[in-house]
Design an enzyme around this catalytic site. Structure first.
Site, mmCIF file in Angstrom:
data_model
loop_
_atom_site.group_PDB
_atom_site.id
_atom_site.type_symbol
_atom_site.label_atom_id
_atom_site.label_comp_id
_atom_site.label_asym_id
_atom_site.label_seq_id
_atom_site.Cartn_x
_atom_site.Cartn_y
_atom_site.Cartn_z
ATOM 1 C CB ALA A 171 28.327 109.905 9.234
ATOM 2 C CG ASP A 172 30.921 113.979 11.305
ATOM 3 O OD1 ASP A 172 30.659 114.908 11.809
ATOM 4 O OD2 ASP A 172 30.605 112.898 11.843
ATOM 5 C CB THR A 173 34.824 112.229 6.022
ATOM 6 O OG1 THR A 173 34.416 110.935 6.226
ATOM 7 C CG2 THR A 173 35.831 112.537 7.296
#
Length: 399
Positions: A171-173
């Protein structure tokens, strides 16, 4: 006519003040810095970004990679002096990035309206788990929670097994890629169309949800939700990972009817194409379990090397499941310089090369992620803070 100067990077002259923490802002800042932006990473004195604590055998590889090409300063935004200093240097930056819990900037009297009153052309990236607005905005927003809540985990895993969250910060990347796009959109609008700066509200949830395909369309029109089906595809077959006789794994993709038919013929399974259960793509998807069992048998009867020989001979859309050790040995990726060794205090850190590859103005890795506050003196001097004032700010805990 002279060609472009390869020493000039696409984002030379763009200055970014990075107040974010952890992965999404870290990766976004890395991408901008790779292509020439001056990314000044701001951390709390004493503690720093928690990403520094993600270590393997005591080594902070996550920090070394995602902190590359940035400069590092400390600034105590919990103090009035720190907030005053931020406002003072703000006009010298094009972009501010933050990933506080929604409402934090406002409570610190650093709301976007105040920042843009100080610098009307400022682009402000706000990263959060669930968005800046809505009744759930202030909930904890870690990537794992987002991957579970977004529908991703529910559709990944074996049919009778537990939902699966990824083994890396997906989700972050994903959000980091959206972040860089959004920043470039906003800078283009400001600099080409002479528009104002603007605020980017980027949520991890919405970034990941947008990549999961037509979930809402399927649910709204058909009342269907995605269930777990291992590696099988709901759109084409065959698809999956199959074990070889000697313990290797082969991934197979029959995403087009032609490739699916070629695969079955290459393995001597052409009679299946006369069977109504496997004659069409739709039929193969419906009968994926039976198709999987047949393919598992033929791949499992051969070693990895024997399977690869068939794949190469018939140009099949299949290939081995690789670990990073396999990737490092692969002559294709060696030729493309997929990974590089970056000097780091007399040693080196292996990391992925700059992505994407630009022909005229390629990115570059100049250094690894550095120590907390290591660039305080240089950066603050460039921003107009004298050595004497820096000493005073240090003595009061502002930097």
């Amino acid at each position: 006519m002279a060609g472009p100067d390869p020493r000039v990077k696409p984002l030379d002259g763009v200055r970014v003040l990075d107040l974010s923490r952890m992965v999404a802002g870290g990766v976004a800042g890395m991408l901008l810095a790779d292509f020439g932006a001056d990314v000044v990473k701001v951390e709390q004195p004493g503690s720093g970004d928690p990403l520094r604590q993600w270590t393997t055998d005591g080594q902070a590889f996550w920090w070394k990679v995602y902190g590359r090409n940035k400069r590092f300063v400390t600034l105590n935004l919990k103090s009035a002096g720190g907030r005053a200093l931020l406002l003072r240097v703000l006009p010298q930056f094009d972009v501010v990035m933050e990933s506080f819990v929604p409402g934090t900037l406002e409570r610190m009297d650093l709301a976007p309206a105040k920042l843009q009153a100080r610098h009307p052309g400022l682009v402000i990236l706000r990263i959060s788990g669930w968005g800046q607005t809505g009744p759930g905005a202030a909930r904890p927003g870690f990537g794992t929670l987002v991957e579970a809540a977004s529908g991703f985990a529910a559709m990944n895993g074996e049919p009778n097994g537990a939902p699966i969250v990824p083994g890396f910060p997906l989700a972050d990347t994903t959000s980091a890629l959206y972040a860089v796009n959004a920043i470039m959109f906003a800078l283009y609008h400001r600099d080409v169309h002479r528009g104002p700066g603007q605020v980017i509200d980027l949520s991890l949830f919405e970034s990941l949800f947008s990549l999961l395909g037509p979930l809402s369309a399927e649910y709204t029109a058909l009342g269907k939700t995605r269930s777990r089906s291992g590696s099988r595809s709901r759109n084409a077959g065959p698809r999956g990972c199959y074990r070889t006789q000697d313990g290797g794994w082969i991934a197979v993709s029959g995403s087009t009817p032609k490739m699916a038919e070629r695969f079955l013929c290459a393995y001597g399974m052409e009679t299946m194409l006369a069977d109504p259960r496997f004659a069409t793509n739709e039929a193969r998807v419906i009968h994926a379990g039976e198709l999987d069992a047949a393919i598992a048998d033929v791949i499992g009867a051969r070693t990895l090397e024997q399977n690869l020989a068939i794949i190469e001979q018939y140009k099949l859309t299949a290939g081995p499941v690789h670990t990073v050790a396999d990737i490092e040995r692969d002559p294709h990726w060696r030729a493309r310089l997929l990974t590089v060794d970056v000097p780091d205090h007399g040693e080196s850190v292996r990391m992925h090369n700059v992505v994407p590859r630009l022909s005229a103005t390629p990115g570059e890795i100049q250094w690894t992620g550095g120590a907390l506050g290591q660039d305080n003196q240089t950066v603050y001097r460039e921003l107009g803070i004298s050595c004497d004032e820096q000493k005073q700010l240090m003595s009061t805990g502002v930097i």
